[in-house]
Design a protein around this motif. Structure first.
Motif, mmCIF file in Angstrom:
data_model
loop_
_atom_site.group_PDB
_atom_site.id
_atom_site.type_symbol
_atom_site.label_atom_id
_atom_site.label_comp_id
_atom_site.label_asym_id
_atom_site.label_seq_id
_atom_site.Cartn_x
_atom_site.Cartn_y
_atom_site.Cartn_z
ATOM 1 N N PRO A 122 0.823 -1.224 0.000
ATOM 2 C CA PRO A 122 0.000 0.000 0.000
ATOM 3 C C PRO A 122 0.851 1.266 0.000
ATOM 4 N N GLU A 123 1.949 1.265 0.761
ATOM 5 C CA GLU A 123 2.818 2.444 0.804
ATOM 6 C C GLU A 123 3.546 2.629 -0.530
ATOM 7 N N ALA A 124 3.923 1.512 -1.155
ATOM 8 C CA ALA A 124 4.558 1.617 -2.472
ATOM 9 C C ALA A 124 3.597 2.237 -3.484
ATOM 10 N N ALA A 125 2.335 1.818 -3.418
ATOM 11 C CA ALA A 125 1.343 2.347 -4.354
ATOM 12 C C ALA A 125 1.033 3.816 -4.090
ATOM 13 N N ASP A 126 1.054 4.214 -2.807
ATOM 14 C CA ASP A 126 0.727 5.596 -2.439
ATOM 15 C C ASP A 126 1.936 6.530 -2.507
ATOM 16 N N GLY A 127 3.128 5.975 -2.687
ATOM 17 C CA GLY A 127 4.333 6.805 -2.691
ATOM 18 C C GLY A 127 4.720 7.288 -1.320
ATOM 19 N N THR A 128 4.463 6.460 -0.284
ATOM 20 C CA THR A 128 4.745 6.872 1.094
ATOM 21 C C THR A 128 5.722 5.927 1.793
ATOM 22 N N LEU A 129 6.600 5.294 1.039
ATOM 23 C CA LEU A 129 7.615 4.443 1.639
ATOM 24 C C LEU A 129 8.605 5.274 2.454
ATOM 25 N N ASP A 130 9.175 4.649 3.484
ATOM 26 C CA ASP A 130 10.332 5.205 4.176
ATOM 27 C C ASP A 130 11.566 4.484 3.636
ATOM 28 N N LEU A 131 12.515 5.233 3.106
ATOM 29 C CA LEU A 131 13.686 4.636 2.468
ATOM 30 C C LEU A 131 14.931 4.874 3.312
ATOM 31 N N PHE A 132 15.717 3.811 3.477
ATOM 32 C CA PHE A 132 16.982 3.867 4.198
ATOM 33 C C PHE A 132 18.083 3.748 3.146
ATOM 34 N N VAL A 133 18.823 4.825 2.922
ATOM 35 C CA VAL A 133 19.636 4.945 1.712
ATOM 36 C C VAL A 133 21.121 5.005 2.023
ATOM 37 N N GLY A 134 21.891 4.221 1.265
ATOM 38 C CA GLY A 134 23.339 4.290 1.313
ATOM 39 C C GLY A 134 23.892 4.376 -0.096
ATOM 40 N N GLY A 135 25.002 5.106 -0.266
ATOM 41 C CA GLY A 135 25.633 5.230 -1.584
ATOM 42 C C GLY A 135 26.373 6.536 -1.709
ATOM 43 N N ALA A 136 27.246 6.610 -2.693
ATOM 44 C CA ALA A 136 28.007 7.829 -2.946
ATOM 45 C C ALA A 136 27.058 8.973 -3.278
ATOM 46 N N SER A 137 27.421 10.167 -2.836
ATOM 47 C CA SER A 137 26.527 11.319 -2.969
ATOM 48 C C SER A 137 26.093 11.560 -4.411
ATOM 49 N N ALA A 138 27.019 11.456 -5.358
ATOM 50 C CA ALA A 138 26.675 11.707 -6.758
ATOM 51 C C ALA A 138 25.680 10.683 -7.279
ATOM 52 N N ASP A 139 25.830 9.429 -6.852
ATOM 53 C CA ASP A 139 24.898 8.387 -7.288
ATOM 54 C C ASP A 139 23.529 8.584 -6.651
ATOM 55 N N VAL A 140 23.509 8.939 -5.364
ATOM 56 C CA VAL A 140 22.231 9.185 -4.688
ATOM 57 C C VAL A 140 21.516 10.370 -5.326
ATOM 58 N N GLU A 141 22.270 11.400 -5.663
ATOM 59 C CA GLU A 141 21.668 12.566 -6.316
ATOM 60 C C GLU A 141 21.050 12.184 -7.651
ATOM 61 N N ARG A 142 21.704 11.296 -8.357
ATOM 62 C CA ARG A 142 21.201 10.922 -9.679
ATOM 63 C C ARG A 142 19.872 10.183 -9.589
ATOM 64 N N VAL A 143 19.715 9.344 -8.572
ATOM 65 C CA VAL A 143 18.468 8.574 -8.459
ATOM 66 C C VAL A 143 17.436 9.265 -7.582
ATOM 67 N N ALA A 144 17.751 10.447 -7.077
ATOM 68 C CA ALA A 144 16.856 11.139 -6.141
ATOM 69 C C ALA A 144 15.434 11.311 -6.683
ATOM 70 N N PRO A 145 15.231 11.670 -7.959
ATOM 71 C CA PRO A 145 13.840 11.805 -8.431
ATOM 72 C C PRO A 145 13.063 10.492 -8.391
ATOM 73 N N LEU A 146 13.742 9.378 -8.627
ATOM 74 C CA LEU A 146 13.081 8.085 -8.525
ATOM 75 C C LEU A 146 12.657 7.806 -7.084
#
Length: 295
Positions: A122-146
């Motif tokens: 339900p949260e995936a469908a509503d766009g209300t997931l809580d995401l725990f993110v790791g990765g290089a800053s440039a890579d995280v910035e690139r996928v940020a809109p997703l």
């Protein structure tokens, strides 16, 4: 219009491996947000699917939404990704597996971001997931809109790709422990004549309060086993944490008991959906059910 992310060029095409109970609503949200999404899944799904080689060769970001660490380890290392691609793993996987794969990809010019998901379909469908993110800053910035298209919060844990997965596993570890601790406490209170529902209300705001009591005690008292996640996957996550503790030589005594109880529940009920089946096993052993009269 393509969405420009970071400094390495626009993300025009997203490849997704896995369009199951979590992957499918994510695909739909990204498609609705204007991304060009190509999906591969070996099982029949409700969206068009494409050959694996086509998806991996065309993707600017390749997203994996797989059942667990074993599937990631079996599928991802052999993928032929173009230099400049970012691998975005949304699986609640093993951070050590993620780190090894990320190292191999880095040598080929492929970035890695792991964003473990908090929430269900339900949260995936509503766009209300809580995401725990790791990765290089440039890579995280690139996928940020997703990430923004499917989440209400993005919790940044560090530059190591597996950092977010570690945090999510620890959060789940505490949840599993609270589920059995609350069950034992309510069974003890019931044996002394207290109504579990009344006791639960009395514990609110006390030193014994917890997120589990606030959000999930109602399901526990109603006999809802929370069937959105498999019991075998619960055990799998706990076993990953046990191995991490062993490798780091840090104590795991309390949570080993939590793991053992979940293993016993798995042996009793099988690999069926139910995050609260260990709590149910405790009720069976006590000869009590929160949904029925006192035994």
């Amino acid at each position: 219009m393509p969405r420009t992310c970071g400094t390495v060029g626009p993300v025009t095409r997203v490849g997704v491996l896995g369009a199951g109970r979590m992957g499918l609503p994510l695909v739909r949200r990204w498609t609705a947000a204007g991304f060009d999404v190509l999906v591969h899944d070996p099982a029949p799904v409700d969206v068009p699917v494409h050959p694996l080689a086509e998806v991996t060769s065309a993707a600017d970001v390749l997203v994996t939404v797989l059942p667990g660490a074993a599937e990631v380890a079996a599928v991802v290392p052999g993928l032929d990704l173009r230099p400049g691609t970012v691998w975005l793993d949304l699986t609640s996987g093993d951070p050590r597996t993620t780190g090894r794969i990320a190292q191999g990809f880095a040598s080929r010019g492929v970035g890695t971001v792991a964003a473990a998901m908090g929430g269900g379909p339900p949260e995936a469908a509503d766009g209300t997931l809580d995401l725990f993110v790791g990765g290089a800053s440039a890579d995280v910035e690139r996928v940020a809109p997703l990430l923004a298209a499917v989440s209400r919060s993005v919790r940044r844990l560090g530059e190591a790709p597996g950092a977010g997965q570690t945090a999510k596993l620890v959060a789940n570890l505490l949840w599993f422990a609270q589920s059995v601790a609350v069950t034992e406490a309510l069974l003890l209170g019931r044996s002394a004549g207290l109504d579990p529902a009344v006791l639960t209300q009395a514990l609110a705001g006390s030193a014994g309060d917890s997120a589990f009591l606030q959000r999930h005690a109602g399901a526990l008292l109603a006999g809802d086993h929370l069937t959105t996640f498999g019991l075998d996957r619960c055990v799998e996550e706990l076993e990953v944490l046990e191995r991490m503790a062993q490798d780091a030589a840090v104590p795991f005594d309390l949570h080993r008991g939590v793991l053992d109880l979940h293993r016993q529940a798995l042996a009793e009920f099988g690999p069926v959906p139910g995050e609260l089946l260990a709590a149910h096993l405790l009720q069976l052993r006590a000869g009590e059910s929160f949904t029925g009269p006192r035994g």
